[in-house]
Design an enzyme around this catalytic site. Structure first.
Site, short mmCIF file in Angstrom:
data_model
loop_
_atom_site.label_atom_id
_atom_site.label_comp_id
_atom_site.label_asym_id
_atom_site.label_seq_id
_atom_site.Cartn_x
_atom_site.Cartn_y
_atom_site.Cartn_z
N SER A 141 54.68 19.48 34.19
CA SER A 141 55.96 19.24 34.85
C SER A 141 57.03 18.98 33.80
O SER A 141 56.72 18.56 32.67
CB SER A 141 55.85 18.04 35.79
N TYR A 154 54.50 8.63 36.90
CA TYR A 154 54.25 10.05 37.14
C TYR A 154 54.49 10.83 35.83
O TYR A 154 53.68 11.67 35.43
CB TYR A 154 55.19 10.56 38.24
#
Lengths: 249, 452
Positions: A141, A154
């Site tokens: 990501s 995250y």
């Protein structure tokens, strides 16, 4: 083995209900005989979501957080025949505020997004190395580039995964196995429902199309979706910390 | 390309000539019979495969994760001039064989389109030449094959005494054992040159009629696969026969064979063959061909035109190319036009196409040629939509009783393969006898369901 048109004959999707994962499979050139193995927790849900795919689908139980099961899991899915493409798409996103309240959930997030990938991919890689061919697709990501205060657990889990995948890719050089690292920006979809999209946000279908294109080349090792994220990631790294910590989300 | 291994095994990523599929294997050099038997006794988990020169287009000479035995020893060629035969090691290339045989007035009776393939590979694929309609495939010219079977036993297979094992091995794509050597019957020639007549023909029907009526030993037609409408299937007919006597102009000192050292094509980072360039190239080739000529040509000029550029496969981009080669029975000759038309409709960059006539099939379970027509079309593998397009053609060819050539294939599905070649019960029975543990494996075999 992939055929001459790069069509895999057996695909393993880890996180079998993943929106991006299934979109990737749908974007691939599939042969009528292609066999897709969906691995995840909710078998019925996976079956339902894969119902429209033009290939043979089977489901198998897989829990990214059950680290002790990953080796047996890999041994079982590779027992029948070679697997040409493994897509590692298991992942969860929990708002930081919730994690602050309940640190144990942060542990679950890291386990799903990072530790579970490490144990599963290492177990899977052993088989891929032995068979001498195959492709791994790992979903990282933009959050992996630099942790943001709004989302840092995250971010840390994806940063760990990203670093692990880069190292794994290098270790696979010359083995006949290839690893493609995918770094999407903000993806509007089920996972981010209710969150306002950031600039340069993308969709599962666009991520899937980019992955399918990258897989047709023989050289691509990482792909940013959209592509403009690559220079932005560089800027993100270079931003002075006093400014960076003011970034709200 | 010969392998240089200096005796050490080496992990290597292998591909076929078309460079479309790749897989890693442990490559070992030539081994003697004892070492091969030892290797087989060790039962490597991903099996063993012999590789020749790597000239098959697809994944036939790859064995992912397993062991690949590649020739690295000098060729051994023992002609018997009185009997008109040659015994040669499987690693000898056709170029080696021609250099050794032609000066004695002897020729391999089957010459495929390249001289760089090995004898072992030629037997495994049961290759054919431009004279299949007269002389059959290489199978009909083999006196015997020396095979190390899947149990490590050295066997000598002759077509008469060991019929089933011989027929399972010739065309068997290396899945019955490792071919060590073979004895081939040769064809006497009086000259190393051929009388060639070339005709430009502006319609497919006439071209096929020309092939049908040809009385020459060698007959092939190059087709402009990019020509449309009324010009569909226009092409150039090439017919040849050996000269009856030496050509005083070209071979005053008797017969000779000199393989040239051709210039190598550069590896290109992109694919230059597009629908447009393929069309330009083919149109030019067609236009520049004379309407009718008669000339003499050397063996290289006539048989191995593509060898004029070394490594030409590298010049077709990193994603590689494939050759779609199939044969259909006489009564399905219309499929030739249909396939050309299909490629036309999809603007496939078919940069090279040839059509030939085949004589009767030889009954080997995995051999390709069957009486009728054969078309081969080269195209870039990466063209969008090509996969489903070829799948659909596979289906039509299977329905017509035709077959796709395994030595060129890198994409046929196991189910279409079974439609074309049958369930191969006989072949599997013989293979179980030669290789009961199914140690001989290849990527092609795995794809087609011939091995694990």
């Amino acid at each position: 083995m992939n055929d001459a048109q790069g069509r895999p004959s057996r695909i393993l999707l880890l996180g079998g209900a993943s929106e991006i994962g299934l979109a990737i499979v749908a974007a691939l050139p599939l042969a009528p005989d292609t066999h897709l193995i969906l691995a995840g927790r909710n078998l019925a849900q996976m079956e339902e979501r894969a119902a429209t795919l033009p290939c043979t689908v089977t489901t198998t139980a897989y829990d990214a957080t059950a680290l002790e099961t990953h080796r047996d899991f890999a041994d079982t899915v590779f027992a029948d025949a070679d697997i040409d493409l493994v897509i590692s798409a298991a992942g969860i996103l929990i708002p930081q505020s919730e994690l602050d309240r309940d640190p144990q959930r942060a542990g679950e997030l890291v386990q799903t997004n990072f530790t579970g990938h490490v144990t599963t991919l290492l177990a899977v890689t052993r088989h891929l190395r032995n068979q001498g061919h195959g492709t791994l697709v790992v979903l990282s990501s933009i959050a992996a580039v630099r942790p943001r205060r709004a989302n840092f657990v995250y971010g840390a889990s994806k940063a760990g995964l990203d670093a692990f995948a880069q190292g794994l890719a290098d270790s696979l050089h010359g083995s006949g196995v290839r690893l493609l690292l995918v770094r999407p920006g903000f993806v509007t979809g089920r996972m981010t429902q209710g969150m306002p999209p950031t600039p340069l946000s993308t969709t599962p279908d666009r991520v899937a199309a980019a992955v399918a294109t990258a897989l047709t080349t023989t050289t691509a090792t990482a792909v940013w979706v959209p592509r403009a994220l690559a220079p932005i990631a560089l800027l993100m790294r270079l931003t002075p910390r006093v400014l960076w910590r003011r970034v709200k989300r | 390309m010969t392998t240089r291994l200096d005796g050490r095994p080496e992990e290597r990523v292998l591909t076929g000539w078309g460079r479309t599929t790749r897989s890693r294997a442990r490559v070992v050099g030539s081994l003697d019979g004892e070492a091969l038997a030892e290797l087989m006794a060790a039962q490597p988990p991903r099996g063993i495969l012999a590789r020749g020169a790597g000239r098959s287009y697809g994944d036939a000479a790859q064995n992912a994760g397993g062991i690949v035995v590649a020739p690295d020893a000098a060729p051994r060629i023992e002609p018997d001039l009185r009997a008109g035969t040659v015994r040669a090691s499987a690693g000898s290339t056709f170029a080696d064989l021609l250099s050794a045989l032609v000066p004695h007035g002897l020729l391999l009776p089957v010459l495929p389109g390249t001289r760089h393939l090995t004898l072992g590979g030629a037997i495994a694929a049961d290759v054919h030449g431009k004279n299949h309609h007269v002389d059959g495939s290489i199978s009909s010219w083999l006196e015997s094959i020396e095979l190390i079977d899947g149990q490590g036993r050295a066997r000598i297979l002759s077509p008469l005494l060991d019929g089933p094992a011989f027929r399972a091995t010739v065309g068997g794509m290396g899945l019955t054992g490792i071919i060590r050597a073979a004895t081939v019957r040769l064809m006497p020639i009086s000259s190393s040159r051929l009388q060639v007549s070339t005709h430009r023909v502006d319609h497919l029907d006439d071209l096929m009629a020309g092939l049908h009526q040809a009385t020459q030993r060698y007959a092939v037609a190059w087709i402009d696969a990019t020509a449309q409408g009324r010009a569909l299937g226009r092409g150039v007919l090439d017919l040849g026969d050996h000269l009856d006597a030496p050509d005083p102009l070209h071979e005053p000192d008797g017969l000779h064979y000199r393989p040239t050292q051709p210039p190598a094509a550069p590896p290109l980072p992109f694919n230059p063959a597009t629908a447009l360039t393929a069309r330009a190239f083919n149109t030019l080739w067609y236009r520049k061909a004379p309407r009718h000529t008669h000339r003499t040509a050397s063996l290289n000029d006539f048989f191995h035109r593509l060898d004029a550029v070394a490594h030409w496969n590298r010049a077709l981009g990193p994603r590689g190319f494939l050759q779609y080669q199939f044969a259909v029975p006489e009564d399905s000759a219309h499929l030739i036009a249909h396939v050309l038309q299909t490629f036309q409709n999809h603007r496939t960059a078919a940069f090279l196409a040839t059509v030939k006539r085949f004589g009767p099939a030889n009954g080997n379970p995995l051999s390709f040629p069957l009486r009728g027509w054969c078309l081969a079309v080269d195209m870039p593998a990466a063209a969008p939509g090509l996969g489903p397009l070829l799948d659909q053609l596979d289906r039509k060819i299977a329905e017509a009783g035709g077959q796709v050539y395994l030595a060129k294939d890198a994409r046929l599905s196991a189910s279409r393969f079974t439609d074309m070649y049958g369930d191969l019960k006989d072949w599997r029975t013989v293979r179980d006898e030669l290789d009961p543990r199914h140690l001989m494996r290849s990527d092609l075999g795995r794809r087609l369901g011939l091995c694990r």
